[in-house]
Design a protein around this motif. Structure first.
Motif, PDB file in Angstrom:
ATOM      1  N   HIS A 162      67.968 117.376  14.208  1.00 31.76           N
ATOM      2  CA  HIS A 162      68.713 117.118  15.448  1.00 31.76           C
ATOM      3  C   HIS A 162      68.494 115.660  15.816  1.00 31.76           C
ATOM      4  O   HIS A 162      67.631 115.325  16.633  1.00 31.76           O
ATOM      5  CB  HIS A 162      68.268 118.063  16.566  1.00 31.76           C
ATOM      6  N   GLU A 163      69.255 114.798  15.180  1.00 37.17           N
ATOM      7  CA  GLU A 163      69.089 113.353  15.337  1.00 37.17           C
ATOM      8  C   GLU A 163      70.440 112.686  15.572  1.00 37.17           C
ATOM      9  O   GLU A 163      71.490 113.267  15.277  1.00 37.17           O
ATOM     10  CB  GLU A 163      68.465 112.742  14.073  1.00 37.17           C
ATOM     11  N   ALA A 164      70.387 111.464  16.084  1.00 38.67           N
ATOM     12  CA  ALA A 164      71.567 110.602  16.079  1.00 38.67           C
ATOM     13  C   ALA A 164      71.691 110.060  14.655  1.00 38.67           C
ATOM     14  O   ALA A 164      71.223 108.971  14.337  1.00 38.67           O
ATOM     15  CB  ALA A 164      71.414 109.474  17.096  1.00 38.67           C
ATOM     16  N   SER A 165      72.313 110.863  13.793  1.00 35.69           N
ATOM     17  CA  SER A 165      72.303 110.555  12.354  1.00 35.69           C
ATOM     18  C   SER A 165      72.939 109.207  12.050  1.00 35.69           C
ATOM     19  O   SER A 165      72.553 108.530  11.100  1.00 35.69           O
ATOM     20  CB  SER A 165      73.019 111.665  11.583  1.00 35.69           C
ATOM     21  N   ASN A 166      73.937 108.798  12.834  1.00 33.90           N
ATOM     22  CA  ASN A 166      74.583 107.513  12.590  1.00 33.90           C
ATOM     23  C   ASN A 166      73.621 106.354  12.792  1.00 33.90           C
ATOM     24  O   ASN A 166      73.674 105.344  12.091  1.00 33.90           O
ATOM     25  CB  ASN A 166      75.797 107.354  13.509  1.00 33.90           C
ATOM     26  N   LEU A 175      75.327 110.471  20.800  1.00 35.22           N
ATOM     27  CA  LEU A 175      75.227 111.881  21.190  1.00 35.22           C
ATOM     28  C   LEU A 175      76.168 112.754  20.366  1.00 35.22           C
ATOM     29  O   LEU A 175      75.835 113.883  20.003  1.00 35.22           O
ATOM     30  CB  LEU A 175      75.538 112.055  22.680  1.00 35.22           C
ATOM     31  N   HIS A 176      77.355 112.220  20.073  1.00 33.54           N
ATOM     32  CA  HIS A 176      78.343 112.992  19.319  1.00 33.54           C
ATOM     33  C   HIS A 176      77.977 113.091  17.842  1.00 33.54           C
ATOM     34  O   HIS A 176      78.632 113.834  17.099  1.00 33.54           O
ATOM     35  CB  HIS A 176      79.728 112.358  19.480  1.00 33.54           C
ATOM     36  N   CYS A 177      76.961 112.378  17.418  1.00 34.45           N
ATOM     37  CA  CYS A 177      76.521 112.450  16.018  1.00 34.45           C
ATOM     38  C   CYS A 177      75.308 113.349  15.845  1.00 34.45           C
ATOM     39  O   CYS A 177      74.719 113.394  14.766  1.00 34.45           O
ATOM     40  CB  CYS A 177      76.208 111.046  15.499  1.00 34.45           C
ATOM     41  N   MET A 178      74.926 114.061  16.913  1.00 37.83           N
ATOM     42  CA  MET A 178      73.839 115.026  16.821  1.00 37.83           C
ATOM     43  C   MET A 178      74.426 116.419  16.629  1.00 37.83           C
ATOM     44  O   MET A 178      75.361 116.814  17.327  1.00 37.83           O
ATOM     45  CB  MET A 178      72.983 115.022  18.092  1.00 37.83           C
ATOM     46  N   ALA A 179      73.872 117.165  15.685  1.00 34.76           N
ATOM     47  CA  ALA A 179      74.359 118.512  15.381  1.00 34.76           C
ATOM     48  C   ALA A 179      73.767 119.518  16.367  1.00 34.76           C
ATOM     49  O   ALA A 179      72.891 120.318  16.024  1.00 34.76           O
ATOM     50  CB  ALA A 179      74.009 118.894  13.950  1.00 34.76           C
ATOM     51  N   VAL A 180      74.235 119.451  17.614  1.00 40.51           N
ATOM     52  CA  VAL A 180      73.809 120.385  18.648  1.00 40.51           C
ATOM     53  C   VAL A 180      75.013 120.714  19.516  1.00 40.51           C
ATOM     54  O   VAL A 180      75.950 119.916  19.619  1.00 40.51           O
ATOM     55  CB  VAL A 180      72.686 119.792  19.533  1.00 40.51           C
ATOM     56  N   PRO A 181      75.036 121.888  20.162  1.00 40.72           N
ATOM     57  CA  PRO A 181      76.104 122.198  21.111  1.00 40.72           C
ATOM     58  C   PRO A 181      76.123 121.196  22.252  1.00 40.72           C
ATOM     59  O   PRO A 181      75.110 120.539  22.544  1.00 40.72           O
ATOM     60  CB  PRO A 181      75.746 123.603  21.607  1.00 40.72           C
ATOM     61  N   ALA A 182      77.252 121.093  22.902  1.00 44.67           N
ATOM     62  CA  ALA A 182      77.445 120.074  23.937  1.00 44.67           C
ATOM     63  C   ALA A 182      76.404 120.154  25.044  1.00 44.67           C
ATOM     64  O   ALA A 182      75.986 119.128  25.586  1.00 44.67           O
ATOM     65  CB  ALA A 182      78.852 120.201  24.521  1.00 44.67           C
ATOM     66  N   LYS A 183      75.956 121.369  25.380  1.00 46.59           N
ATOM     67  CA  LYS A 183      75.020 121.504  26.506  1.00 46.59           C
ATOM     68  C   LYS A 183      73.660 120.880  26.209  1.00 46.59           C
ATOM     69  O   LYS A 183      72.872 120.638  27.122  1.00 46.59           O
ATOM     70  CB  LYS A 183      74.858 122.969  26.892  1.00 46.59           C
ATOM     71  N   TYR A 184      73.362 120.627  24.929  1.00 47.40           N
ATOM     72  CA  TYR A 184      72.089 120.015  24.565  1.00 47.40           C
ATOM     73  C   TYR A 184      72.212 118.504  24.385  1.00 47.40           C
ATOM     74  O   TYR A 184      71.227 117.846  24.053  1.00 47.40           O
ATOM     75  CB  TYR A 184      71.549 120.623  23.266  1.00 47.40           C
ATOM     76  N   ARG A 185      73.393 117.960  24.590  1.00 46.35           N
ATOM     77  CA  ARG A 185      73.600 116.530  24.388  1.00 46.35           C
ATOM     78  C   ARG A 185      73.274 115.768  25.669  1.00 46.35           C
ATOM     79  O   ARG A 185      74.137 115.503  26.490  1.00 46.35           O
ATOM     80  CB  ARG A 185      75.035 116.252  23.944  1.00 46.35           C
ATOM     81  N   HIS A 186      72.002 115.432  25.793  1.00 44.69           N
ATOM     82  CA  HIS A 186      71.534 114.684  26.952  1.00 44.69           C
ATOM     83  C   HIS A 186      70.995 113.333  26.488  1.00 44.69           C
ATOM     84  O   HIS A 186      70.374 113.229  25.433  1.00 44.69           O
ATOM     85  CB  HIS A 186      70.447 115.458  27.687  1.00 44.69           C
ATOM     86  N   MET A 187      71.197 112.328  27.307  1.00 47.13           N
ATOM     87  CA  MET A 187      70.824 110.980  26.920  1.00 47.13           C
ATOM     88  C   MET A 187      69.313 110.809  26.784  1.00 47.13           C
ATOM     89  O   MET A 187      68.831 110.020  25.965  1.00 47.13           O
ATOM     90  CB  MET A 187      71.379 109.969  27.927  1.00 47.13           C
ATOM     91  N   GLN A 188      68.537 111.533  27.552  1.00 46.78           N
ATOM     92  CA  GLN A 188      67.087 111.406  27.542  1.00 46.78           C
ATOM     93  C   GLN A 188      66.676 109.953  27.803  1.00 46.78           C
ATOM     94  O   GLN A 188      67.353 109.266  28.541  1.00 46.78           O
ATOM     95  CB  GLN A 188      66.509 111.953  26.230  1.00 46.78           C
ATOM     96  N   THR A 189      65.601 109.476  27.193  1.00 47.43           N
ATOM     97  CA  THR A 189      65.072 108.176  27.625  1.00 47.43           C
ATOM     98  C   THR A 189      64.913 107.145  26.514  1.00 47.43           C
ATOM     99  O   THR A 189      64.436 106.034  26.782  1.00 47.43           O
ATOM    100  CB  THR A 189      63.694 108.375  28.300  1.00 47.43           C
ATOM    101  N   PHE A 190      65.301 107.453  25.276  1.00 51.12           N
ATOM    102  CA  PHE A 190      65.118 106.468  24.215  1.00 51.12           C
ATOM    103  C   PHE A 190      65.865 105.172  24.499  1.00 51.12           C
ATOM    104  O   PHE A 190      65.379 104.075  24.169  1.00 51.12           O
ATOM    105  CB  PHE A 190      65.578 107.031  22.870  1.00 51.12           C
ATOM    106  N   TYR A 191      67.052 105.254  25.104  1.00 56.01           N
ATOM    107  CA  TYR A 191      67.880 104.064  25.296  1.00 56.01           C
ATOM    108  C   TYR A 191      67.151 102.987  26.094  1.00 56.01           C
ATOM    109  O   TYR A 191      67.436 101.786  25.941  1.00 56.01           O
ATOM    110  CB  TYR A 191      69.203 104.431  25.973  1.00 56.01           C
TER     111      TYR A 191
END
Length: 539
Positions: free
Chosen positions: A85-89, A49-65
């Motif tokens: 807007h990806e988990a670039s890592n 989540l911390h590797c996505m270029a979005v403000p903190a309020k948009y950092r949601h886990m969603q369902t890929f995991y």
């Protein structure tokens, strides 16, 4: 075969697959393949989540995991490209492509694969001229600059794709090819997205690199996302000789994945009935990767790809028939991509949140195996080596030194493209804005949850016949947008963009030169494209 195409997924895999299953139950429509055009958000854990270029309020886990852990499995083979807007890592572990979860395949920075005889290519990320000529030097943990530059398209990927000679059936990019809006209903587009008008009129909306690929590859279909609006176009390509048969590309941009949005499109593609159901390597693409392996660059230094200008001993890296034959022999004519998905990071556990975990630079066994098999350079291994040698300047340098480099070094680097939206103001136009005034318009044409009373309209879906569907029709007021005259204008525009660097070096335009109006328009565009989640839910 039936192919489903989706726009920006934003991690909502459950929603996307549930919609496909609903189509099958209610309308007996079962896609054989799902394509996603970026912003897939393959987030495995809090570090991602911390590797996505979005403000903190948009950092949601969603369902890929859930698909990464094996709790769920994608019900249909899914192939996707990266967006901005990806988990670039996570995606960086697979520069040449690979499985991010069982039955979910990432095409890499750029890639070509085959499925049932259908040739599918794509390029990940978005175009920014100030990073275009650099190597892939970024690695986690990212800083404020590299978390964005990590998803910027590089010239080496475009160069590789331009070596392709054999026909491409489907191509995907996240941002639109520049000028494509001239070949569809531009009037309707600007009615829905009026804040695009200035960029459309100035011909700066979209990626010039993608436009170059469109003109070179001439695929049958081209799919994009990014701008969160559905738009269709039909581009008739100019022929290079009298013997060459006319070619045309059916372009479709998809909306984002939200309730009450028409974010999925089903198309029928001719395929090889004798081909298997496995995803396969493309022999020509593998041969090109081998031929261009010496061009791999993992530094921030800007450089040009080889061209026929008297400065390079070799400029043609296309694959000969002999080279393609060698690849086939190496693989014993078995092109099936191995199902070698491997967990490389801990999976999110809702019962044990870990908010302060730091991302690490990981070398994925899939990439190691792929590089060993074809004699290629593992980009991440090269970055690690260069980092240890102290030759890569990235997140491990002082932030002040990095900012100085960005403001005095890359800004003055010449580029083969003359314009870049990121230079219009100090606001990064590919970043989600924190302000929320002026939300997104409701552009819905049908619900993503089809009901018996309102079945999905597949009449607008593309078919494989050479007749332009009604969904691509250009209005009478806008008819000039799709004429050959406009094609010629686009060619002239491209020639202007590719003038000598000595005649027109790239300059970064500061906000004061454009005035406050220009800044406000860029800001408005982002506010409209990226509406807050609570606004989305009320649409």
């Amino acid at each position: 075969m039936k192919v489903a195409v989706a726009g920006c997924c934003h991690g909502a895999l459950d929603k996307m697959y549930e919609t496909l299953e609903l189509l099958q139950r209610r309308h007996n429509v079962r896609p054989d393949l799902l394509l996603c055009c970026g912003d897939f958000q393959a987030v495995r854990n809090e570090a991602d989540l911390h590797c996505m270029a979005v403000p903190a309020k948009y950092r949601h886990m969603q369902t890929f995991y859930r698909y990464y852990s094996g709790e769920k499995k994608a019900p249909v083979l899914t192939v996707f490209i990266g967006g901005n807007h990806e988990a670039s890592n996570h995606l960086q572990e697979l520069p040449y492509g690979g499985w991010v979860a069982p039955n979910i395949y990432y095409l890499g920075y750029a890639g070509v694969v085959r499925y049932r005889g259908v040739r599918i290519g794509g390029i990940s990320g978005i175009f920014k001229s100030h990073d275009y000529r650099k190597g892939h030097f970024e690695c986690p943990p990212y800083n404020q600059q590299t978390i964005r530059s990590a998803y910027h398209v590089r010239n080496i990927e475009v160069f590789k794709l331009k070596q392709l000679k054999r026909p491409i059936d489907i191509f995907m990019s996240h941002d639109w090819p520049r000028s494509i809006y001239h070949y569809g209903n531009k009037k309707q587009l600007l009615k829905m997205k009026s804040f695009f008008r200035q960029e459309v009129e100035n011909n700066t909306l979209g990626s010039p690199a993608a436009s170059e690929l469109l003109q070179h590859l001439k695929p049958t279909y081209w799919f994009s996302a990014h701008l969160h609006v559905k738009f269709a176009a039909f581009m008739q390509h100019q022929t290079n000789s009298k013997e060459e048969l006319p070619k045309a590309t059916k372009f479709l941009a998809l909306d984002k994945c939200l309730p009450h949005r028409d974010f999925l499109q089903i198309i029928d593609i001719e395929h090889d009935p004798s081909a298997g159901d496995s995803l396969e390597y493309d022999a020509e693409w593998i041969a090109i990767l081998k031929a261009t392996n010496s061009l791999v660059n993992v530094t921030q230094s800007s450089w040009n790809m080889p061209e026929k200008n008297g400065l390079h001993g070799k400029w043609d890296y296309s694959a000969s028939e002999e080279a393609i034959k060698e690849v086939l022999e190496e693989l014993n004519h078995n092109l099936k991509i191995p199902c070698n998905f491997t967990l490389t990071a801990a999976c999110y556990d809702p019962s044990k949140p870990q908010k302060h975990v730091e991302p690490v630079h990981t070398i994925n066994p899939q990439t190691t195996e792929f590089c060993a098999r074809f004699g290629l350079t593992d980009i991440n291994d090269r970055i690690q080596q260069a980092k240890e040698e102290g030759s890569v300047r990235g997140e491990y340098e002082e932030e002040e030194e990095e900012e100085e480099m960005d403001s005095t070094g890359s800004a003055e680097e010449p580029s083969e493209y003359n314009t870049d939206n990121s230079g219009l103001s100090s606001i990064n136009p590919d970043e989600i804005m924190l302000d929320e005034e002026g939300g997104d318009e409701d552009l819905s044409t049908c619900s993503v949850d089809p009901s018996p009373d309102h079945p999905p309209d597949f009449s607008a879906s593309f078919s494989d016949i050479r007749i332009m569907p009604d969904s691509m029709a250009v209005s009478s007021d806008d008819a000039m947008d799709s004429t050959n005259e406009e094609l010629e204008k686009s060619g002239v525009s491209k020639q202007v963009e590719e003038k000598s660097l000595s005649e027109r070096p790239l300059k970064r335009i500061c906000g004061s030169e454009n005035g406050n109006t220009g800044i406000k328009k860029i800001k408005r565009r982002n506010q409209a494209i990226y509406a807050a989640e609570d606004e989305d839910k009320t649409e």
